[in-house]
Design an enzyme around this catalytic site. Structure first.
Site, PDB file in Angstrom:
ATOM      1  CG  HIS A   1      28.787  30.986  40.303  1.00  0.00           C
ATOM      2  ND1 HIS A   1      29.899  30.943  40.064  1.00  0.00           N
ATOM      3  CD2 HIS A   1      29.183  32.279  41.068  1.00  0.00           C
ATOM      4  CE1 HIS A   1      30.362  31.703  39.570  1.00  0.00           C
ATOM      5  NE2 HIS A   1      30.507  32.498  41.028  1.00  0.00           N
TER       6      HIS A   1
ATOM      7  CG  HIS B   1      32.399  29.571  42.657  1.00  0.00           C
ATOM      8  ND1 HIS B   1      31.270  30.029  43.653  1.00  0.00           N
ATOM      9  CD2 HIS B   1      33.695  30.569  43.002  1.00  0.00           C
ATOM     10  CE1 HIS B   1      31.770  31.512  43.709  1.00  0.00           C
ATOM     11  NE2 HIS B   1      32.705  31.494  43.123  1.00  0.00           N
TER      12      HIS B   1
ATOM     13  CB  CYS C   1      38.181  49.228  43.915  1.00  0.00           C
ATOM     14  SG  CYS C   1      36.951  48.332  43.952  1.00  0.00           S
TER      15      CYS C   1
ATOM     16  CB  CYS D   1      39.907  45.160  43.244  1.00  0.00           C
ATOM     17  SG  CYS D   1      38.853  45.303  41.729  1.00  0.00           S
TER      18      CYS D   1
ATOM     19  CB  CYS E   1      37.386  49.728  40.066  1.00  0.00           C
ATOM     20  SG  CYS E   1      37.483  48.263  39.579  1.00  0.00           S
TER      21      CYS E   1
ATOM     22  CG  HIS F   1      34.460  46.096  41.789  1.00  0.00           C
ATOM     23  ND1 HIS F   1      35.833  45.619  41.628  1.00  0.00           N
ATOM     24  CD2 HIS F   1      33.372  45.060  41.658  1.00  0.00           C
ATOM     25  CE1 HIS F   1      35.871  44.167  41.438  1.00  0.00           C
ATOM     26  NE2 HIS F   1      34.806  44.001  42.206  1.00  0.00           N
TER      27      HIS F   1
ATOM     28  CE  LYS G   1      22.933  31.743  20.315  1.00  0.00           C
ATOM     29  NZ  LYS G   1      24.262  31.817  20.606  1.00  0.00           N
TER      30      LYS G   1
ATOM     31  CE  LYS H   1      15.863  33.912  21.243  1.00  0.00           C
ATOM     32  NZ  LYS H   1      17.487  34.534  20.636  1.00  0.00           N
TER      33      LYS H   1
END
Ligand code: MSP
Length: 632
Positions: A19, A22, A127, A130, A144, A147, A296, A299
Site C-alpha cells: 500500500h 510501503h 500478542c 506484534c 495490547c 492491536h 475529503k 468530497k
C-alpha cells in the site's frame, strides 16, 4: 563523504498487499539511491519481504494454503510493483531465500558460542499481531496498545538473547554519535526507552507452536523469532561475513523505516550487531506515518480513490513528487487527493510545466529549432550562481535527510528562471531583429537552466527529467551528474529542440453539482424509529485479520475479524473485492446480529456497505479507528 552508500527499506510483511505506506518508504530510498549515484558514490539499494512468523502462518492457514505459497504470492506483488514506481533497487531479498537462512543460522551460532544466547523459562503476555511478549505494565486495560486485543498468557521454555548486557554500550554509542538515530525526536524516544532496564530478548519459538521459521542451529525443536531473522537481511544481502559487498557497503549502511518499527531497529538490531561482533550501522532514518482522510478525498473530486491508484490517475512523477514534497521527514502527514491536485496544479503544471513549454516554444522560434552556439561571456551570471547555490542547498538537504526542503530549493530555482523570462520579455525583443544576439543569449541561458533543473529533479522525478532533456536535445549525451548541474556549456550546439506533450496538464476539478433535495417519500425512507430502538444495534469497528472466498461461492468472502475478540463473518462482497485486499482494513460491523449460516459457514455479524455506480463499497473510516470500538 564516504565513497559508498548503502540504503535499505524495511522488508515488508507478506500478510497483506503493498500500500501507499510501503510505497512511500521505498520511493524515499529510491530518491536517495538515485541521488548518491548521481554524486558518483557507489550505491547499493536493498528492499525485500519478511516472510516468516506467526502472522504469515496464520493468514496462510486461513487461506488454506502453505505459508510458502502465500509468501510467494504476496512477495511477487511487491516485486512487480517496484518497477512500476521506477524503483531502482539493486537487490530484492526474501527471508525464505536459502542464503538468508544460512546467514541467520551463522549469526545465531556465533552469538550462541560466545555465550550471549541462553535457554530459559518464559511466561508472559504474547500478542500475535506484534509477535512479541508484553510486560503487564505495557498493556493498556489488559490489552495490547497497538492491536487492542487481549494477549494470550504463555508459559514456555525458550532461547534468550542477552540484550540487557549491551544496554550501557548502546546508550553510550547513541550519545557519542548523535545522528545515529535521526531525526532527533526518535533518538530521544530510544534513549527514553533505554532509561528503563532492558530485558533480554526471547529469540525462539517452539516448533510445537510455530513451524514457519528458520530452525535454530543449536536446537532443532525451535525456530527463530521473526525479528531476529528479519533484521539480519541487511547483512545477508551484502554476503556477510566474507563478501566484498559487505566490506564496501556495511560501513556506510543507512536504514530507512517508519516510526512503527523504531524499537527493533533502534534497540534489538544494534545490540545484535554488537553481540555478533559487527560494527553498528551508520544511520537509522525514521519517518512518520501517512494518515488518510478519505472523506475529503471523495468530497473534493466526487470519488473515492485508493491512494496507490492516484499514480495511474495523475502519473507516477506527480505521485512521487507529492509524497516527497508533502511529508516533512519524521512527522506524520495527512494524505488527501485534494492536496495532491493542488500541488500538481501549482508546482508541477504552473511552475515547472509552463517554464518548460514556454522556453521550448520560444527557443524553437528564436533559435531555428536548435541549441545555439554561445560563448561563456554570454552566460547569465545571476542565473548560473543561483544554479550553483541550489546544488549546494540540495546537497545539505540530502545530508540532513530533508527531501522536502531539497524540493523547495529546486523550486526556488525554477521560479528564479520563470522570473528571468518575465524580466527579459523575449517576446518584446523578438519584435526587433536588432535584438537578435541578445535574444539568442537569453534563450541559451534558459535552455541551460532547464538542463540544470532536469538533473536536479532526476532523483525525484526521473521520467520528467528525461522528457525535459529530450526536448532540449540532451537526452543521449547528458550524464546525470550533480557536479555538472551548473556547467552552462554542457549543451551541445546544434542539438535539435523538440516540443513535447504538456508535462503536467492542469487538473480541473469537476464542478460538483449539488444533488437535488428529495422528499422522504421519493427516497423511500423506512418508518421512523426512536433512539432506544436504534441503540439495540451494536455497531463495532472490526479489523480484518484474514480473508478467503467461501468454497464454491463466487460472491461470499469469509472474513476473520478482530473486534476485541476473534470472529468469523461472511460477506457478499466477492464480486467487488478480492479477499487479499480486505486484509488489514478496518470496517463497520453489526456485532449483535443472530448468527446465520451462509453456504455452510457460520457468520457472526454483518459488515456495512453501500451500492455505488462501480459496485459495492465497504464502509471505512476517515481517521485511525480503534479495533472493537463502539460506533454511535
Ligand atoms: N516486516 C517488518 C519489517 C522488518 S525490517 C527488518 C514490518 N513490515 S511492514 O510490512 O509492516 O512494513 C512496515 C513499514 O511500512 C513501515 O516501517 C514503513 O516503512 C511502511 N509503512 C507502512 N504503513 C505506513 C504509513 N501509513 N505511512 C508511512 N509508512 C508506513 O514492519
Amino acid at each position: 563523504m564516504s565513497k559508498a552508500f548503502y540504503i535499505t527499506t524495511p522488508i515488508y510483511y507478506v500478510n497483506a498487499s503493498p500500500h501507499i505506506g510501503h510505497a512511500y518508504t521505498t520511493i524515499v530510498a529510491d530518491v536517495l539511491a538515485r541521488y548518491y549515484r548521481m554524486t558518483g558514490v557507489e550505491t547499493f539499494f536493498l528492499t525485500g519481504t519478511d516472510e516468516h512468523g506467526d502472522k504469515i502462518a496464520e493468514v496462510a492457514k486461513t487461506a488454506g494454503i502453505a505459508p510458502k505459497e502465500y509468501a510467494d504470492r504476496i512477495s511477487a506483488q511487491f516485486r512487480i510493483l517496484w518497477p512500476e514506481l521506477s524503483i531502482t533497487n539493486d537487490y530484492f531479498i526474501r527471508t525464505t531465500d536459502q542464503n538468508h537462512q544460512e546467514t541467520v543460522r551463522y549469526i545465531l551460532q556465533k552469538v550462541y558460542t560466545s555465550g550471549d544466547i541462553y535457554f530459559g523459562q518464559y511466561e508472559g503476555y504474547y500478542c500475535v499481531g506484534c509477535e512479541r511478549f508484553y510486560m503487564e505494565k505495557e498493556l493498556v486495560d489488559g490489552k495490547c496498545p497497538d492491536h487492542q486485543v487481549q494477549p494470550e498468557y504463555r508459559k514456555e521454555s525458550n532461547y534468550f538473547f542477552r540484550m540487557s548486557k549491551y544496554q550501557d554500550w548502546l546508550i553510550d554509542h547513541i550519545k557519542k554519535n548523535p545522528d545515529f538515530i535521526r531525526p532527533e525526536r526518535y533518538k530521544n524516544e530510544v534513549l527514553a526507552f533505554l532509561r528503563e532496564p532492558l530485558e533480554d530478548l526471547c529469540i525462539s519459538r517452539p516448533k510445537t507452536r510455530l513451524e514457519w521459521g528458520i530452525t535454530l542451529p543449536f536446537d532443532e525443536n525451535y525456530v527463530t523469532y521473526v525479528w531476529f531473522d528479519a533484521l539480519i537481511n541487511y547483512v545477508t544481502a551484502l554476503d556477510y561475513p566474507a563478501g566484498e559487498k559487505f566490506k564496501k557497503f556495511w560501513p556506510a549502511a543507512q536504514h530507512l523505516i517508519a516510526k512503527d518499527i523504531l524499537k527493533p531497529h533502534g534497540i534489538y538490531w544494534p545490540t545484535m550487531l554488537k553481540a555478533a561482533d559487527i560494527e553498528p550501522y551508520r544511520h537509522l532514518n525514521v519517518h512518520g506515518y501517512w494518515n488518510f482522510d478519505s472523506s475529503k478525498m471523495s468530497k473534493s473530486l466526487g470519488n473515492v480513490v485508493q491512494p496507490l491508484e492516484l499514480k495511474d490517475k495523475y502519473g507516477l512523477d506527480a505521485f512521487r513528487y507529492f509524497l516527497l514534497r508533502d511529508m516533512v521527514f519524521g512527522l506524520d502527514s495527512n494524505f488527501s487527493e485534494e492536496a495532491f491536485v493542488q500541488r500538481l496544479n501549482s508546482d508541477l503544471a504552473n511552475d515547472l510545466g509552463n517554464l518548460v513549454s514556454r522556453t521550448i516554444t520560444m527557443a524553437i522560434k528564436y533559435c531555428d529549432g536548435k541549441v545555439p552556439a554561445m560563448g561563456p561571456e554570454h552566460y547569465d551570471k545571476l542565473l548560473l550562481q543561483a544554479a550553483q547555490q541550489t546544488v549546494a542547498e540540495v546537497e545539505n538537504c540530502f545530508q540532513e535527510m530533508s527531501l522536502h526542503k531539497a524540493l523547495i530549493a529546486i523550486w526556488e530555482f525554477i521560479n528564479i528562471t520563470n522570473k528571468y523570462i518575465v524580466e527579459n520579455e523575449p517576446w518584446t525583443l523578438g519584435k526587433d531583429p536588432e535584438n537578435g544576439g541578445k535574444l539568442v543569449a537569453i534563450m541559451y541561458n534558459l535552455l541551460a537552466a532547464l538542463r540544470a533543473i532536469s538533473i536536479l529533479i532526476s532523483p525525484f522525478m526521473p521520467g520528467t527529467a528525461q522528457k525535459i532533456l529530450q526536448q532540449i536535445g540532451a537526452a543521449e549525451n547528458q550524464k546525470l551528474d550533480l557536479a555538472g548541474v551548473a556547467k552552462w556549456g554542457a549543451l551541445k550546439t546544434g542539438s535539435p529542440l523538440t516540443r513535447g506533450e504538456s508535462l503536467f496538464p492542469r487538473i480541473e476539478k469537476d464542478k460538483e453539482k449539488p444533488a437535488p433535495v428529495k422528499n422522504a417519500a421519493a427516497i423511500d425512507l423506512k418508518p421512523e424509529i426512536d433512539y432506544e430502538e436504534f441503540a439495540k444495534v451494536d455497531l463495532r469497528v472490526a479489523t480484518i485479520l484474514a480473508a478467503q472466498m467461501v468454497p464454491k461461492s463466487n460472491k461470499l468472502i469469509q472474513l476473520t475479524i478482530d473486534i476485541g475478540e476473534e470472529r468469523t463473518i461472511v460477506a457478499g462482497i466477492g464480486k467487488d473485492y478480492k479477499p487479499e485486499e480486505m486484509i488489514g482494513k478496518k470496517i463497520v460491523i453489526v456485532a449483535n446480529l443472530k448468527p446465520a449460516k451462509l453456504m455452510g459457514v457460520e457468520s457472526r455479524g454483518m459488515l456495512l456497505a453501500t451500492d455505488t455506480a462501480e459496485g459495492l463499497t465497504v464502509l471505512a473510516f476517515d481517521r485511525e479507528a480503534k479495533t472493537g470500538a463502539k460506533i454511535r
